[in-house]
Design a protein around this motif. Structure first.
Motif, PDB file in Angstrom:
ATOM      1  N   SER A  46      33.020 -34.393  24.399  1.00  0.00           N
ATOM      2  CA  SER A  46      32.119 -34.072  25.501  1.00  0.00           C
ATOM      3  C   SER A  46      30.671 -34.333  25.121  1.00  0.00           C
ATOM      4  O   SER A  46      29.887 -34.888  25.916  1.00  0.00           O
ATOM      5  N   LEU A  47      30.305 -33.969  23.895  1.00  0.00           N
ATOM      6  CA  LEU A  47      28.951 -34.256  23.402  1.00  0.00           C
ATOM      7  C   LEU A  47      28.702 -35.756  23.355  1.00  0.00           C
ATOM      8  O   LEU A  47      27.651 -36.246  23.791  1.00  0.00           O
ATOM      9  N   ALA A  48      29.669 -36.521  22.835  1.00  0.00           N
ATOM     10  CA  ALA A  48      29.509 -37.964  22.730  1.00  0.00           C
ATOM     11  C   ALA A  48      29.391 -38.624  24.103  1.00  0.00           C
ATOM     12  O   ALA A  48      28.568 -39.529  24.306  1.00  0.00           O
ATOM     13  N   MET A  49      30.204 -38.187  25.056  1.00  0.00           N
ATOM     14  CA  MET A  49      30.151 -38.756  26.402  1.00  0.00           C
ATOM     15  C   MET A  49      28.823 -38.412  27.087  1.00  0.00           C
ATOM     16  O   MET A  49      28.243 -39.237  27.799  1.00  0.00           O
ATOM     17  N   THR A  50      28.342 -37.202  26.881  1.00  0.00           N
ATOM     18  CA  THR A  50      27.044 -36.817  27.441  1.00  0.00           C
ATOM     19  C   THR A  50      25.932 -37.644  26.821  1.00  0.00           C
ATOM     20  O   THR A  50      24.994 -38.076  27.512  1.00  0.00           O
ATOM     21  N   ASN A  51      26.028 -37.893  25.530  1.00  0.00           N
ATOM     22  CA  ASN A  51      25.053 -38.727  24.832  1.00  0.00           C
ATOM     23  C   ASN A  51      25.031 -40.135  25.419  1.00  0.00           C
ATOM     24  O   ASN A  51      23.966 -40.711  25.674  1.00  0.00           O
ATOM     25  N   ALA A  52      26.228 -40.708  25.640  1.00  0.00           N
ATOM     26  CA  ALA A  52      26.320 -42.049  26.206  1.00  0.00           C
ATOM     27  C   ALA A  52      25.782 -42.092  27.630  1.00  0.00           C
ATOM     28  O   ALA A  52      25.069 -43.038  28.016  1.00  0.00           O
TER      29      ALA A  52
END
Length: 480
Positions: A304-310
């Motif tokens: 979820s953190l990675a997708m939000t970052n992207a």
């Protein structure tokens, strides 16, 4: 003195370079291949996928499950190679959106960007709610309080996510790398132990010809592909990476091969046990259900953190082009789009929280988010494969190998997309209608902005470029 040393000694500034790139303000040229790999791997959540997907894959496809996964890995590698055709030539936080725009033009780019944004947000919501629900289940056994605990976990995770992204790129990617490495190491240990307990019986991996069906295989590939979506998100770190034309394509390929290998091992272990208990082979084999839930939760929250970052980087590119409000294109003193990250994190939090607080369940959320993630990413990947040969032909660098690879990958993705849409029409028509409506509305809003915004259509597809300060004697730059 060598020719290179002599050239450096007598170097003169380039007076034809501008003072700023379109992505001015970002902390440029500081991330490494490790950061690209961490972002891409965390977005695919291999540890969580290994523990959740294989059993469901077996339930859908039977003995064809492992074959479908192998085919999916091959397709993902092909798409990664196509993305590399762009990332070796273009650096942009817009990643696939920018690549599609440079190949097929602004209108197709808006569709691809809308699909990619929908995919990022849908998977971020899915993994946030799934991870939080698993933690809530570990904290309390009261059915009536699980939703409240899950919302509290999501709020805490969102605060941490926004704070980590706002602190800087390297902090977020290194945290992602640590979390996913721990989770993957634990799952691999369990996988090898499980395979050893079965005497390394790999018979369940061999497909039975009587079960073969093209439709089943296509739907299975579409389902398996969900375990790999987000691998391309490392391309969004291009402007912030050192040597982006080398580190980004290399990092994406490394992450794809690493994720593929890990998922294949985990799937083999699960399928070796699945005949005994298709609903929960890990728990029944080792009695460690709580540990499995903890690993899955960790992996999904990192995803979820990675997708939000992207999504934050994609919004940054769209904002700098004038397609969406300027707040998403602002950067903090640390050189990160902190305001955009906070707003996107709040969107990711608000939808699943509202569903749970209003008495719904995670399955109610997945009615929309599951097809949104699948269709969004499949469409974005297919468009970038179609765009690649067009782009290469335009710049005079199209080769036979690139054309064949792009055509094969694009055709396969379109076939899988059509099959997935047909399957969703039969099983989840309400979700499909909602997804198509969302995609249509967002794409239409973007196209209206292209047509009516002053100078917007000319800026769409903007990418990073070298500025005078990147060169020897960089103080000699001229104003824009």
């Amino acid at each position: 003195m060598s020719a290179l040393a002599d050239a450096i000694r007598r170097g003169r500034p380039r007076l034809d370079l501008t003072r700023e790139s379109p992505f001015a303000g970002l902390h440029r040229r500081h991330a490494s291949v490790v950061d690209v790999v961490a972002q891409s791997i965390a977005a695919t959540a291999p540890a969580g996928v290994m523990l959740v997907h294989p059993g469901a894959q077996f339930g859908r496809s039977g003995s064809l499950a492992f074959t479908e996964l192998v085919l999916t890995v091959g397709l993902v590698v092909a798409v990664a190679l196509v993305i590399g055709m762009f990332s070796r030539r273009i650096s942009s936080t817009g990643s696939l959106y920018t690549f599609t725009t440079r190949g097929l033009g602004p209108w197709a780019g808006i569709v691809g960007g809308s699909a990619l944004a929908m995919g990022y947000l849908a998977i971020a919501m899915n993994t946030l709610s799934s991870g939080a629900m698993r933690i809530a289940g570990l904290v309390t056994s009261e059915p009536g309080s699980i939703a409240g605990v899950a919302v509290a976990v999501m709020v805490c995770t969102t605060v941490i996510t926004a704070g980590v992204i706002a602190r800087g790129l390297r902090m977020s990617t290194r945290i992602l790398l640590v979390l996913e490495t721990i989770a993957v190491a634990a799952v691999l240990a369990i996988s090898f132990a499980a395979l050893s307990s079965t005497g390394w019986d790999l018979a369940p991996l061999v497909p039975r010809p009587t079960e073969f069906s093209p439709d089943i295989v296509m739907v299975g590939i579409a389902f398996a592909l969900i375990g790999f979506v987000g691998f391309e998100s490392g391309a969004a770190l291009g402007p912030e990476s050192r040597r982006p034309f080398a580190s980004v394509p290399r990092g994406i390929l490394v992450s794809v091969f690493a994720t593929g290998a890990v998922v294949l091992v985990g799937t083999a272990a699960q399928l070796a046990l699945v005949a005994d208990d298709p609903t929960g082979p890990w728990a029944s084999a080792a009695g460690i259900g709580w540990f499995v839930d903890l690993i899955v939760a960790t992996s999904f929250l990192a995803c979820s953190l990675a997708m939000t970052n992207a999504a934050t980087r994609l919004a940054f590119a769209l904002s700098r082009e004038g397609v969406i409000p300027g707040v998403f294109g602002r950067v903090s003193p640390r050189g990160v789009p902190a305001a955009g990250a906070i707003l996107i994190a709040l969107v990711v939090l608000s939808v699943p929280s509202a569903v749970l607080l209003l008495g719904g369940s995670r399955d109610d959320l997945r009615i929309v988010t599951s097809p949104a993630g699948m269709i969004g990413f499949l469409l974005a990947y297919a468009l970038v494969c179609v765009a690649a040969p067009v782009f290469l032909a335009r710049i005079g660098e199209l080769t036979t190998g690139a054309a064949v690879l792009s055509t094969v990958a694009g055709t396969a993705l379109l076939a899988v997309l059509c099959t997935a849409v047909a399957s969703t029409t039969a099983t989840d028509p309400i979700g499909l209608v909602a997804v198509l409506a969302i995609l249509g509305l967002v794409s239409s809003a973007g196209m209206v902005r292209l047509r009516r915004g002053t100078g917007v259509i000319e800026r769409v597809g903007v990418h990073d470029w070298a500025v005078a300060s990147d060169t020897i004697g960089g103080d000699g730059e001229v104003p824009r």
